[in-house]
Design a protein around this motif. Structure first.
Motif, PDB file in Angstrom:
ATOM      1  N   MET A   1       0.618  -1.156   0.111  1.00  0.00           N
ATOM      2  CA  MET A   1       0.020  -0.132  -0.062  1.00  0.00           C
ATOM      3  C   MET A   1       0.690   1.252  -0.066  1.00  0.00           C
ATOM      4  SD  MET A   1      -3.092   0.472   2.422  1.00  0.00           S
ATOM      5  CE  MET A   1      -4.693   0.910   1.947  1.00  0.00           C
ATOM      6  N   SER A   2       1.927   1.154  -0.928  1.00  0.00           N
ATOM      7  CA  SER A   2       2.760   2.318  -0.897  1.00  0.00           C
ATOM      8  C   SER A   2       2.152   3.482  -1.692  1.00  0.00           C
ATOM      9  CB  SER A   2       4.114   2.103  -1.533  1.00  0.00           C
ATOM     10  OG  SER A   2       5.035   2.821  -1.517  1.00  0.00           O
ATOM     11  N   HIS A   3       2.215   4.739  -1.250  1.00  0.00           N
ATOM     12  CA  HIS A   3       1.924   5.781  -1.938  1.00  0.00           C
ATOM     13  C   HIS A   3       3.107   6.712  -2.197  1.00  0.00           C
ATOM     14  CE1 HIS A   3       0.434  10.071  -2.365  1.00  0.00           C
ATOM     15  NE2 HIS A   3      -0.642   9.366  -3.154  1.00  0.00           N
ATOM     16  N   ARG A   4       3.296   7.303  -3.387  1.00  0.00           N
ATOM     17  CA  ARG A   4       4.400   8.192  -3.878  1.00  0.00           C
ATOM     18  C   ARG A   4       3.793   9.511  -4.380  1.00  0.00           C
ATOM     19  NH1 ARG A   4       9.398   5.887  -4.684  1.00  0.00           N
ATOM     20  NH2 ARG A   4       9.521   3.762  -4.089  1.00  0.00           N
ATOM     21  N   PHE A   5       4.468  10.776  -3.618  1.00  0.00           N
ATOM     22  CA  PHE A   5       3.949  11.960  -4.056  1.00  0.00           C
ATOM     23  C   PHE A   5       5.190  12.899  -4.397  1.00  0.00           C
ATOM     24  CE2 PHE A   5       3.264  16.496  -2.444  1.00  0.00           C
ATOM     25  CZ  PHE A   5       2.365  16.767  -3.165  1.00  0.00           C
ATOM     26  N   ASP A  72      15.966  20.416  -6.533  1.00  0.00           N
ATOM     27  CA  ASP A  72      15.984  18.927  -6.436  1.00  0.00           C
ATOM     28  C   ASP A  72      14.422  18.561  -6.412  1.00  0.00           C
ATOM     29  OD1 ASP A  72      18.623  18.780  -5.804  1.00  0.00           O
ATOM     30  OD2 ASP A  72      18.269  18.065  -3.617  1.00  0.00           O
ATOM     31  N   GLU A  73      14.311  17.505  -7.329  1.00  0.00           N
ATOM     32  CA  GLU A  73      13.074  16.524  -7.281  1.00  0.00           C
ATOM     33  C   GLU A  73      13.136  15.436  -6.528  1.00  0.00           C
ATOM     34  OE1 GLU A  73      10.895  17.350  -9.480  1.00  0.00           O
ATOM     35  OE2 GLU A  73      11.692  18.934 -10.634  1.00  0.00           O
ATOM     36  N   LEU A  74      12.143  15.594  -5.587  1.00  0.00           N
ATOM     37  CA  LEU A  74      12.074  14.656  -4.529  1.00  0.00           C
ATOM     38  C   LEU A  74      10.803  13.735  -4.650  1.00  0.00           C
ATOM     39  CD1 LEU A  74      12.973  17.011  -1.387  1.00  0.00           C
ATOM     40  CD2 LEU A  74      14.510  15.714  -2.794  1.00  0.00           C
ATOM     41  N   GLU A  75      10.665  12.718  -3.736  1.00  0.00           N
ATOM     42  CA  GLU A  75       9.669  12.147  -3.569  1.00  0.00           C
ATOM     43  C   GLU A  75       9.247  11.511  -2.319  1.00  0.00           C
ATOM     44  OE1 GLU A  75       8.197   8.897  -6.783  1.00  0.00           O
ATOM     45  OE2 GLU A  75       9.627   8.204  -5.750  1.00  0.00           O
ATOM     46  N   VAL A  76       7.861  11.777  -2.112  1.00  0.00           N
ATOM     47  CA  VAL A  76       7.627  11.547  -0.736  1.00  0.00           C
ATOM     48  C   VAL A  76       6.856  10.016  -0.730  1.00  0.00           C
ATOM     49  CG1 VAL A  76       6.207  11.758   1.499  1.00  0.00           C
ATOM     50  CG2 VAL A  76       7.137  13.847   0.317  1.00  0.00           C
ATOM     51  N   GLU A  77       7.395   8.980  -0.207  1.00  0.00           N
ATOM     52  CA  GLU A  77       6.851   7.602  -0.064  1.00  0.00           C
ATOM     53  C   GLU A  77       6.196   7.424   1.261  1.00  0.00           C
ATOM     54  OE1 GLU A  77       8.232   3.695  -1.945  1.00  0.00           O
ATOM     55  OE2 GLU A  77       9.383   4.149   0.152  1.00  0.00           O
TER      56      GLU A  77
END
Length: 129
Positions: A1-5, A72-77
């Motif tokens: 149930m991983s979500h990425r933003f 930077d391009e980041l992603e919150v998981e």
């Protein structure tokens, strides 16, 4: 149930050293949680209006491993670690190109209209299990 933003680092996010100011990681993971809940189909405004339930952060354990910088391009998981009757524990990471820069364990609680702990609605518990 991983979500990425996805998150883009703006100049306003950085400090005098040109790195992301530490408190902004908390904002990034908050945005990630908001989009995660929305992605589950939970309308937080209706939840408050219809059932008098809101979510609040009870605890955050945070580790800063490496700095993010302007542009930077980041992603919150966001991943569910544990769900109980009134509590949700999430593991949230902020990554750049697959490298974890910041990691947090966030405990959310359900509160009623008077600010007292409340049970998570059954439909939300079902979604999370």
């Amino acid at each position: 149930m991983s979500h990425r933003f996805p998150v883009h680092v703006y100049y306003e996010d950085t400090d005098l050293a040109g790195i992301v100011y530490y408190a902004n990681y908390l904002k990034y993971i908050e945005r990630g949680r908001t989009e995660w809940v929305r992605g589950l189909g939970v309308d937080q405004t209706r939840l408050k209006e219809d059932e008098g339930i809101v979510f609040a952060v009870r605890r955050v354990e945070a580790d800063y491993m490496a700095p993010a910088r302007f542009d930077d391009e980041l992603e919150v998981e966001t991943n569910v670690a544990q769900v109980t009757g009134a509590r949700i524990v999430l593991k949230q990471d902020v990554l750049r190109g697959g490298t974890v820069l910041f990691s947090a364990i966030v405990t959310l609680v359900a509160l009623n209209e008077t600010g007292q702990p409340a049970r998570l609605p059954a439909n939300i518990r079902r979604i999370l299990h």
